[in-house]
Structures are given as C-alpha cells and as structure tokens.
Motif scaffolding. Structure first.
Motif, PDB file in Angstrom:
ATOM      1  N   HIS A  44      43.700   4.948 -40.912  1.00 50.85           N
ATOM      2  CA  HIS A  44      44.948   5.443 -41.497  1.00 50.85           C
ATOM      3  C   HIS A  44      45.027   5.065 -42.965  1.00 50.85           C
ATOM      4  N   ILE A  45      45.954   5.702 -43.651  1.00 48.14           N
ATOM      5  CA  ILE A  45      46.265   5.404 -45.050  1.00 48.14           C
ATOM      6  C   ILE A  45      47.721   4.959 -45.073  1.00 48.14           C
ATOM      7  N   THR A  46      47.957   3.703 -45.390  1.00 48.24           N
ATOM      8  CA  THR A  46      49.324   3.180 -45.437  1.00 48.24           C
ATOM      9  C   THR A  46      50.020   3.703 -46.686  1.00 48.24           C
ATOM     10  N   LEU A  47      51.140   4.377 -46.486  1.00 47.68           N
ATOM     11  CA  LEU A  47      51.927   4.908 -47.597  1.00 47.68           C
ATOM     12  C   LEU A  47      52.952   3.901 -48.092  1.00 47.68           C
ATOM     13  N   THR A  48      53.556   3.163 -47.161  1.00 49.43           N
ATOM     14  CA  THR A  48      54.506   2.127 -47.519  1.00 49.43           C
ATOM     15  C   THR A  48      54.518   1.079 -46.422  1.00 49.43           C
ATOM     16  N   ALA A  49      54.780  -0.140 -46.835  1.00 52.42           N
ATOM     17  CA  ALA A  49      54.932  -1.258 -45.902  1.00 52.42           C
ATOM     18  C   ALA A  49      56.077  -2.112 -46.407  1.00 52.42           C
ATOM     19  N   ARG A  50      56.941  -2.484 -45.503  1.00 53.43           N
ATOM     20  CA  ARG A  50      58.110  -3.294 -45.848  1.00 53.43           C
ATOM     21  C   ARG A  50      58.517  -4.095 -44.626  1.00 53.43           C
ATOM     22  N   GLN A  51      59.405  -5.037 -44.823  1.00 50.54           N
ATOM     23  CA  GLN A  51      59.840  -5.869 -43.698  1.00 50.54           C
ATOM     24  C   GLN A  51      60.625  -5.068 -42.672  1.00 50.54           C
ATOM     25  N   ARG A  52      61.364  -4.098 -43.142  1.00 54.18           N
ATOM     26  CA  ARG A  52      62.183  -3.304 -42.225  1.00 54.18           C
ATOM     27  C   ARG A  52      62.342  -1.898 -42.761  1.00 54.18           C
ATOM     28  N   ILE A  53      62.220  -0.943 -41.866  1.00 50.26           N
ATOM     29  CA  ILE A  53      62.502   0.452 -42.202  1.00 50.26           C
ATOM     30  C   ILE A  53      63.703   0.874 -41.362  1.00 50.26           C
ATOM     31  N   ASP A  54      64.714   1.348 -42.028  1.00 49.49           N
ATOM     32  CA  ASP A  54      65.924   1.797 -41.346  1.00 49.49           C
ATOM     33  C   ASP A  54      65.593   3.031 -40.497  1.00 49.49           C
ATOM     34  N   PRO A  55      65.741   2.945 -39.173  1.00 46.01           N
ATOM     35  CA  PRO A  55      65.423   4.093 -38.314  1.00 46.01           C
ATOM     36  C   PRO A  55      66.192   5.359 -38.695  1.00 46.01           C
ATOM     37  N   ALA A  56      67.351   5.206 -39.277  1.00 44.83           N
ATOM     38  CA  ALA A  56      68.142   6.371 -39.689  1.00 44.83           C
ATOM     39  C   ALA A  56      67.458   7.152 -40.808  1.00 44.83           C
ATOM     40  N   ARG A  57      66.541   6.506 -41.521  1.00 44.38           N
ATOM     41  CA  ARG A  57      65.842   7.181 -42.625  1.00 44.38           C
ATOM     42  C   ARG A  57      64.632   7.983 -42.142  1.00 44.38           C
ATOM     43  N   GLU A  58      64.237   7.779 -40.886  1.00 46.63           N
ATOM     44  CA  GLU A  58      63.057   8.490 -40.380  1.00 46.63           C
ATOM     45  C   GLU A  58      63.237   9.996 -40.424  1.00 46.63           C
ATOM     46  N   ASN A  59      64.460  10.479 -40.178  1.00 41.26           N
ATOM     47  CA  ASN A  59      64.685  11.926 -40.211  1.00 41.26           C
ATOM     48  C   ASN A  59      64.475  12.479 -41.618  1.00 41.26           C
ATOM     49  N   VAL A  60      64.735  11.675 -42.639  1.00 42.60           N
ATOM     50  CA  VAL A  60      64.494  12.112 -44.015  1.00 42.60           C
ATOM     51  C   VAL A  60      62.989  12.221 -44.253  1.00 42.60           C
ATOM     52  N   VAL A  61      62.231  11.252 -43.743  1.00 43.47           N
ATOM     53  CA  VAL A  61      60.774  11.289 -43.874  1.00 43.47           C
ATOM     54  C   VAL A  61      60.208  12.484 -43.111  1.00 43.47           C
ATOM     55  N   LEU A 108      60.702   7.331 -51.738  1.00 41.08           N
ATOM     56  CA  LEU A 108      62.071   7.722 -52.077  1.00 41.08           C
ATOM     57  C   LEU A 108      62.895   8.047 -50.827  1.00 41.08           C
ATOM     58  N   ALA A 109      62.270   8.672 -49.833  1.00 41.94           N
ATOM     59  CA  ALA A 109      62.982   9.021 -48.597  1.00 41.94           C
ATOM     60  C   ALA A 109      63.456   7.773 -47.857  1.00 41.94           C
ATOM     61  N   LEU A 110      62.677   6.707 -47.945  1.00 43.27           N
ATOM     62  CA  LEU A 110      63.048   5.467 -47.260  1.00 43.27           C
ATOM     63  C   LEU A 110      64.013   4.617 -48.077  1.00 43.27           C
ATOM     64  N   GLY A 111      64.159   4.941 -49.331  1.00 42.15           N
ATOM     65  CA  GLY A 111      65.064   4.194 -50.194  1.00 42.15           C
ATOM     66  C   GLY A 111      64.385   2.977 -50.792  1.00 42.15           C
ATOM     67  N   ASP A 112      64.790   2.653 -51.983  1.00 42.54           N
ATOM     68  CA  ASP A 112      64.238   1.482 -52.654  1.00 42.54           C
ATOM     69  C   ASP A 112      64.735   0.235 -51.941  1.00 42.54           C
ATOM     70  N   SER A 113      63.888  -0.763 -51.865  1.00 37.19           N
ATOM     71  CA  SER A 113      64.238  -1.986 -51.153  1.00 37.19           C
ATOM     72  C   SER A 113      63.453  -3.148 -51.751  1.00 37.19           C
ATOM     73  N   PRO A 114      64.070  -4.325 -51.836  1.00 39.54           N
ATOM     74  CA  PRO A 114      63.345  -5.474 -52.389  1.00 39.54           C
ATOM     75  C   PRO A 114      62.231  -5.981 -51.481  1.00 39.54           C
ATOM     76  N   GLU A 169      53.587   1.874 -32.148  1.00 36.42           N
ATOM     77  CA  GLU A 169      53.505   3.009 -33.073  1.00 36.42           C
ATOM     78  C   GLU A 169      54.250   4.204 -32.481  1.00 36.42           C
ATOM     79  N   TRP A 170      54.674   5.104 -33.348  1.00 35.93           N
ATOM     80  CA  TRP A 170      55.214   6.380 -32.904  1.00 35.93           C
ATOM     81  C   TRP A 170      55.000   7.391 -34.025  1.00 35.93           C
ATOM     82  N   MET A 171      54.862   8.637 -33.615  1.00 37.36           N
ATOM     83  CA  MET A 171      54.625   9.712 -34.566  1.00 37.36           C
ATOM     84  C   MET A 171      55.959  10.232 -35.092  1.00 37.36           C
ATOM     85  N   LEU A 172      55.947  10.577 -36.353  1.00 35.69           N
ATOM     86  CA  LEU A 172      57.134  11.171 -36.976  1.00 35.69           C
ATOM     87  C   LEU A 172      57.010  12.683 -36.932  1.00 35.69           C
TER      88      LEU A 172
END
Length: 172
Positions: A44-61, A108-114, A169-172
């Motif tokens: 795979h190619i990792t596009l983003t990695a963070r401590q938490r991804i808001d599940p509500a943002r998955e529909n935007v992705v 951008l779809a996931l939103g900026d996060s520290p 894992e789950w597919m978007l």
C-alpha cells in the motif's frame, strides 16, 4: 496510542510485483514485510497517518474515489531511517501531479490536525511502498536481492482505512 491511516491499494499486477519482492527477501533469509501473516498485510501507499481519524470525515474522503484508478509508477529502492536504528527499505513511488493532488485532497478532506504524522503533511510526503524493516548491516544484501525486480506501471484502485489500535482495516 496507535496510528490510523488512509492508504491506496494497488491493482493485482502491482500487488503481485511487490509481494514477489517481499518473498525474494524472505527466500534470502532477510527481513521482509511479507513475514507478517495478517490478511490485512498488503502492499500500500500511505496517504496520511494520524492518531485519530474522525469517522464522520470518511464520507468526505469517499467522494474522492471517483479519481481512481490512479496511474502509479513504482520507482527505485531507497532507504528511510538512521543507521543506528532499524532502517526501512522501500520502493519509491513517482510523485506525479495527479498523485500529489490526490494526497492533498485526502489531507484536506480529513481536516488539518496537530496529530498528523509530519511525514504525511502534503509538503513533506514521500510516496512509497514498504518492503522491509531491517538493520543497516543488511541493506546492501537486501538491495542486491531486489535488484532488477522492477515494477511495471500499475494503478492504485482502492482506498482503505487502517486502525492499528484495533488491528482492523476497511475499504472506503
């Protein structure tokens, strides 16, 4: 706390080409990403990695899926890391304008996060597929094993979410 990520998955030809390199490393008695037996272990190619991804943002992705398939050119091997630590042997992925735009759109779809991994920020991201984590002393042998195992042009065809805390894992 673990890592959550959004990743591009390769088509069958790309998946097979990377798995062949994983297997060649294993056959040579070297560490390889292919040694992990989990069904979720795949190139795979990792596009983003963070401590938490808001599940509500998955529909935007998910709205970005129309850009797939995305042509991908797997490049030469390179090394990440420092010699006094475990090194990471990867195959670079040619950073085309389309791929860079797609990675930025996911960010951008996931939103900026520290808590975004600094290596996944759009201006710092180096697209790659991991082959192995290994000691510096084994790098030369590993590169010799995969020399000449170039990958044909392939496509990124799916997006998946990975949650390391849940090992799921789950597919978007």
């Amino acid at each position: 706390m673990g890592i959550q990520s959004v990743e591009l998955l390769l088509d069958e030809q790309g998946d097979a080409a990377i798995r062949a390199q994983w297997q060649a490393l294993l056959d040579a008695g070297l560490p390889s990403s292919g040694s992990h037996p989990a069904p979720s272990n795949r190139p795979h190619i990792t596009l983003t990695a963070r401590q938490r991804i808001d599940p509500a943002r998955e529909n935007v992705v998910q709205r970005l899926l129309s850009a797939l398939p995305l042509p991908i050119q797997i490049g030469s091997p390179t090394i990440f890391g420092r010699p006094h630590r475990s090194m990471v042997l990867v195959r670079t992925v040619v950073p085309t304008a389309a791929l860079l735009r797609f990675q930025l759109a996911v960010h951008l779809a996931l939103g900026d996060s520290p808590d975004v991994s600094r290596v996944c920020l759009p201006d710092a991201w180096t697209p790659h597929v991991t082959l192995a984590r290994l000691p510096a002393a084994q790098i030369s042998a590993a590169i010799t094993v995969i020399a000449g195992m170039d990958c044909p042009p392939v496509n990124a065809v799916r997006l998946r979410r990975w949650d390391s805390d849940a090992a799921r894992e789950w597919m978007l």
